[in-house]
Design a protein around this motif. Sequence first.
Motif, short mmCIF file in Angstrom:
data_model
loop_
_atom_site.label_atom_id
_atom_site.label_comp_id
_atom_site.label_asym_id
_atom_site.label_seq_id
_atom_site.Cartn_x
_atom_site.Cartn_y
_atom_site.Cartn_z
N ILE A 41 43.26 15.87 42.66
CA ILE A 41 43.71 14.57 41.55
C ILE A 41 43.57 15.12 40.17
N THR A 42 42.79 15.90 39.64
CA THR A 42 42.81 16.28 38.32
C THR A 42 43.50 17.49 38.11
N GLY A 43 44.05 18.27 38.77
CA GLY A 43 44.85 19.28 38.63
C GLY A 43 45.88 19.47 39.58
N PRO A 44 46.79 18.39 39.55
CA PRO A 44 47.78 18.58 40.58
C PRO A 44 49.11 19.53 40.16
N SER A 45 49.58 20.39 41.17
CA SER A 45 50.81 21.17 40.71
C SER A 45 51.82 21.04 41.55
N MET A 46 51.73 20.26 42.82
CA MET A 46 52.77 20.34 43.67
C MET A 46 54.24 19.71 43.16
N PRO A 47 54.17 18.65 42.48
CA PRO A 47 55.48 18.26 41.87
C PRO A 47 56.19 19.26 41.19
N ARG A 48 55.51 19.95 40.36
CA ARG A 48 56.21 21.08 39.47
C ARG A 48 56.60 22.13 40.42
N PHE A 49 55.80 22.79 41.31
CA PHE A 49 56.19 23.73 42.33
C PHE A 49 57.73 23.32 42.99
N PHE A 50 57.63 22.25 43.13
CA PHE A 50 59.03 21.80 44.14
C PHE A 50 60.16 21.17 43.08
N GLY A 51 59.88 21.40 41.88
CA GLY A 51 61.02 20.78 41.17
C GLY A 51 61.24 19.15 40.92
N ILE A 52 59.95 18.58 41.27
CA ILE A 52 60.37 17.06 41.36
C ILE A 52 59.46 16.24 40.33
N ASN A 53 58.88 17.07 39.35
CA ASN A 53 57.86 16.63 38.36
C ASN A 53 58.52 15.58 37.52
N GLN A 54 59.94 15.42 37.42
CA GLN A 54 60.45 14.56 36.87
C GLN A 54 60.72 13.31 37.39
N LYS A 55 60.43 13.42 38.77
CA LYS A 55 60.70 12.03 39.49
C LYS A 55 59.44 11.24 39.42
N VAL A 76 49.17 -2.14 47.83
CA VAL A 76 50.18 -1.58 47.58
C VAL A 76 50.49 -0.43 48.46
N LYS A 77 51.93 0.06 48.49
CA LYS A 77 52.40 0.90 49.34
C LYS A 77 53.09 1.99 48.36
N PHE A 78 52.77 3.22 48.84
CA PHE A 78 53.18 4.40 47.82
C PHE A 78 54.34 5.00 48.68
N ILE A 79 55.70 5.25 48.02
CA ILE A 79 56.69 5.76 48.62
C ILE A 79 56.80 7.39 48.06
N PRO A 80 56.61 8.16 48.87
CA PRO A 80 56.44 9.70 48.30
C PRO A 80 57.93 10.00 47.91
N VAL A 81 57.88 11.38 47.13
CA VAL A 81 59.05 11.79 46.58
C VAL A 81 59.54 12.87 47.58
N GLU A 82 60.83 12.85 47.97
CA GLU A 82 61.15 14.16 48.76
C GLU A 82 61.92 15.13 47.97
N THR A 83 61.47 16.42 48.19
CA THR A 83 62.14 17.81 47.89
C THR A 83 63.48 17.89 48.29
N ASN A 84 64.24 18.76 47.73
CA ASN A 84 65.67 19.14 48.22
C ASN A 84 65.68 19.43 49.58
N SER A 85 64.72 19.87 50.28
CA SER A 85 64.62 20.20 51.61
C SER A 85 64.17 19.10 52.56
#
Length: 247
Positions: free
Chosen positions: A50-64, A76-85
Amino acid sequence: MIENNPLNNVKQIIGVISGKGGVGKSSICSLIAKTLKKQGYKVGVLDADITGPSMPRFFGINQKRGQIIPIDENTVKFIPVETNSGIKVMSMNLVTQVEDQPVIWRGPVITGVLNQMYVDTEWGDLDYLLIDMPPGTGDIALTVMQDFPIKELVIVSTPQDMVSMIVKKVVIMAEKIGIKIKGVVENMSYITCTGCDKKIRVFSKKSAEEHAEYLGLPLLGELPIDLEFTEALEEGKAEEYVIDSSL
């Protein structure tokens, strides 16, 4: 043990953990995710660091940004972000306004949010959910091991005796809790000489097999220090990079 949203169908949960930070745990997690996806499996990744997340940047979705949909006053319901694949990713960096916004919370709050991100995320049908766990044996790692229905762990280490000693603590912790360990991946194991293709071990004269034997674990693979792989991660191209390894 907490249960996942009954609308989800997650077949297997694998935790990826290390004894300390900076050994490439998240890098290995991204490699496992893209490899499973390439093999035809439905894959999700929960960024539990939680305090050091890096997955969004690795998969190129950090702007989403992942969607947060209110269900009622308390849910609430969280909808995850999907990568290109098509890898589904949920991370704290996908629900904050900007990725460099720090999370300044104490342990109990982080634990509660992590539980919510697991339970209330709409994962759908997954063959594998990988959990990129925080390093060490602290509150969050303990919560994930005790409360999440993890099938087994993948341990990430580097070839230094000091790191192996710290990783051994994680191994013993998992054994005491009763979680199966798949094995260990040794990262930054060597560099390859560009002129002679010889493996040069820069951190230890011991082999990856010797370090795995000390930990009492099967060796799943060893990865070299690879500048091109590092650059691929920083550019958000974890899914595109092909690494020649036994992993």
